[in-house]
Design a protein around this motif. Sequence first.
Motif, short mmCIF file in Angstrom:
data_model
loop_
_atom_site.label_atom_id
_atom_site.label_comp_id
_atom_site.label_asym_id
_atom_site.label_seq_id
_atom_site.Cartn_x
_atom_site.Cartn_y
_atom_site.Cartn_z
N LEU A 102 14.08 25.50 41.60
CA LEU A 102 15.30 24.69 41.65
C LEU A 102 16.36 25.24 40.71
N ALA A 103 15.94 25.76 39.55
CA ALA A 103 16.90 26.38 38.62
C ALA A 103 17.48 27.66 39.23
N ALA A 104 16.63 28.43 39.94
CA ALA A 104 17.11 29.64 40.60
C ALA A 104 18.15 29.30 41.66
N LEU A 105 17.88 28.27 42.45
CA LEU A 105 18.84 27.85 43.47
C LEU A 105 20.15 27.39 42.86
N ALA A 106 20.05 26.70 41.71
CA ALA A 106 21.28 26.27 41.04
C ALA A 106 22.10 27.46 40.57
N GLU A 107 21.42 28.50 40.07
CA GLU A 107 22.13 29.70 39.61
C GLU A 107 22.75 30.46 40.78
N ILE A 108 22.00 30.62 41.85
CA ILE A 108 22.54 31.28 43.04
C ILE A 108 23.72 30.49 43.58
N GLY A 109 23.58 29.17 43.62
CA GLY A 109 24.67 28.33 44.11
C GLY A 109 25.93 28.49 43.27
N ARG A 110 25.76 28.63 41.95
CA ARG A 110 26.93 28.79 41.07
C ARG A 110 27.66 30.08 41.39
N TRP A 111 26.91 31.21 41.53
CA TRP A 111 27.56 32.47 41.85
C TRP A 111 28.20 32.43 43.24
N LEU A 112 27.51 31.81 44.19
CA LEU A 112 28.12 31.67 45.52
C LEU A 112 29.42 30.90 45.43
N GLY A 113 29.40 29.81 44.68
CA GLY A 113 30.60 28.98 44.54
C GLY A 113 31.76 29.72 43.89
N LEU A 114 31.46 30.53 42.87
CA LEU A 114 32.52 31.29 42.22
C LEU A 114 33.18 32.26 43.20
N GLY A 115 32.36 32.93 44.01
CA GLY A 115 32.92 33.84 45.01
C GLY A 115 33.71 33.11 46.06
N ILE A 116 33.21 31.96 46.48
CA ILE A 116 33.93 31.17 47.49
C ILE A 116 35.25 30.68 46.93
N GLY A 117 35.26 30.29 45.66
CA GLY A 117 36.51 29.85 45.04
C GLY A 117 37.57 30.94 45.08
N ASN A 118 37.17 32.19 44.84
CA ASN A 118 38.12 33.30 44.95
C ASN A 118 38.67 33.42 46.37
N LEU A 119 37.79 33.29 47.36
CA LEU A 119 38.23 33.38 48.76
C LEU A 119 39.17 32.24 49.12
N VAL A 120 38.88 31.07 48.60
CA VAL A 120 39.75 29.92 48.86
C VAL A 120 41.15 30.17 48.32
N ASN A 121 41.24 30.75 47.13
CA ASN A 121 42.55 31.05 46.55
C ASN A 121 43.32 32.08 47.38
N VAL A 122 42.61 33.03 47.94
CA VAL A 122 43.27 34.12 48.68
C VAL A 122 43.65 33.69 50.10
N PHE A 123 42.75 32.97 50.79
CA PHE A 123 42.94 32.73 52.22
C PHE A 123 43.27 31.28 52.59
N ASN A 124 43.13 30.35 51.66
CA ASN A 124 43.49 28.96 51.92
C ASN A 124 42.85 28.41 53.21
N PRO A 125 41.51 28.51 53.35
CA PRO A 125 40.87 28.03 54.58
C PRO A 125 40.74 26.52 54.61
N GLU A 126 40.58 26.00 55.83
CA GLU A 126 40.22 24.59 55.98
C GLU A 126 38.73 24.38 55.81
N LEU A 127 37.95 25.39 56.19
CA LEU A 127 36.50 25.25 56.23
C LEU A 127 35.84 26.55 55.79
N VAL A 128 34.84 26.43 54.93
CA VAL A 128 33.99 27.55 54.55
C VAL A 128 32.59 27.23 55.06
N VAL A 129 32.05 28.11 55.92
CA VAL A 129 30.76 27.89 56.55
C VAL A 129 29.73 28.81 55.92
N LEU A 130 28.60 28.26 55.48
CA LEU A 130 27.54 29.06 54.90
C LEU A 130 26.45 29.29 55.94
N GLY A 131 26.16 30.57 56.20
CA GLY A 131 25.13 30.94 57.15
C GLY A 131 24.03 31.75 56.49
#
Length: 423
Positions: free
Chosen positions: A316-345
Motif C-alpha cells: 500500500l505504501a508502494a502504491l501511494a508512492e507510485i500514485g504521487r509520482w503519477l500525479g506530479l506528472g499528470i499535474g504538469n500535463l494539466v498545466n500544459v494542455f488544460n484537458p477536461e479528462l485524464v484517463v489512466l490505462g
Amino acid sequence: MSRTGASSRDTASRRGVAAEELRRHNLAAVLERLHLSGPQSRSELTSSTGLNRSTVADLIGELTALGLAEEGPAPATSGPGRPSPLVRARARGAAVLAVEVSVDSIAVATAGLGGVVYDQVRVARPRRRCSPQETVRDVARLAGPLLGSLPAGHVLAGVGTCVVGVTRRSDGFVHLAPNLGWRNVPLGAMLATELGLADPVLVANEADLGALAEHRRGIGVGVGHLIYVSCGTGIGVGIIYDGKPMLGSAGYAGEAGHTLINPNGRRCGCGALGCWEAEAGEAALARLAGIPATVAGSGVLDTVLTRARAGDRRTLAALAEIGRWLGLGIGNLVNVFNPELVVLGGFCHALFPYLEATVTEGARTRAMDAPGGVARIASSGLGADALLIGAAELALSDVVADPARTAGRGMRLRTPVEGEGGG
C-alpha cells in the motif's frame, strides 16, 4: 481560345471539385455518425448532421450501394404507430484486423464498422521472445484463424497496429521501443509482408490509440480535450485536443514518459535519469513493493493486487508512492494542455482504487488552480481492450473519412512477383 472561355471552364472545374469535396464530407459525416453512435433513423441523422432530409436520403442510398450501410426495421415497441426504419453501419462492408504489440503479450482482433468485434485472442510471451522477426511471425500465426473465420462476404479494409514505441505514422517505422529492445524497425512493412498484403499496414503508438479508443468508445465519448496515460513497463501519453488526436508533425508527440520528473531519480531504459516512467512505471512499483526481479508484467500486477487486497502495508505504501509520482506528472500535463479528462490505462486501470487518492493529490499540488479545477482524473472505460479497440479505429478511420474511395476495394494480396525480395 479566349481568356473568357478559359476562365469560365476553370471556374466550372473549381465548382465541380468543391461540390465533390462537399459530397465526400457529407458522406463521411453520415457514416461517422452511424459508426460511432449506432443505428439511427433518417430523422435522427438529419438532426445530428445538420443536413436536409433529401440530402440525407441520397447519402444513405450511396452508402448502401457502397455496402457500408443498410436500412431495416426498428425493434418492435409496445407504443402506438409504426417505428421508423433504422439505418445501420454494415460491419462486413469494412472489416479490419487490429494488432497490439506489448512488452508481455501480443493480441489480435477482427472488427467491423459500428464497433462490432468478431473475435479476439491474446497470448502472453516471455520478454526474451520479442525480436521484430519473431513478433511479426507470431502476429501472422494468431491472425490467420481469425481472418479465416470472418463472415462470408466481408471486405477486409485495413490492418491497424499499436506498439509500445516511438512510431512514424506515415510508414509504420518504429524508431525506438526501449522496452521491447527495438530500434529502427520497419514494422508496418514487415507485417504487410508476413500477412501477404500489398497494401500498407498502419502502425501507431499505443498511448495515442488508447486515447483514440477512449474518445470514440470509452469514458471520453463527447469530451473534446482528453489525455490518456498508458501505464506499464513504460508510461506513454495520448492526447485528444479539440476533438482530434494531437500527434505532432510526424506522429511523435506524447512521449511524456521520458520527460524529467525527478532530477535525482533512477536511470531510465532510454538512458536518461529521472524520467517519469522510471519513477512511476512497473519496475518502480515492483521495487517499492519488494517484488523479486524475476516477476514481471502481469505477475507484478497480480502480486500487487493480491497483497493490496490483503492490506499489506509495504504494498500500500508502494502504491501511494507510485500514485504521487503519477500525479506530479499528470499535474504538469494539466498545466500544459488544460484537458477536461485524464484517463489512466494499463496497470493503473486495475489499481485505480488504490491509486486514485494519491494521484489526485499529486496532480493538485502541481497543477495550477484554473486548469486543475476543470480536469477530472478517471480510470479507463475500456480497460485491457482499449489498445486493440484503438488499433481497430485507426484502421477504420480511412474508410469513415472517405467512404467512396475505400469501400468495396479491400486490401490487395501480395502476388508472387510483388513479394519477391521482401524482407
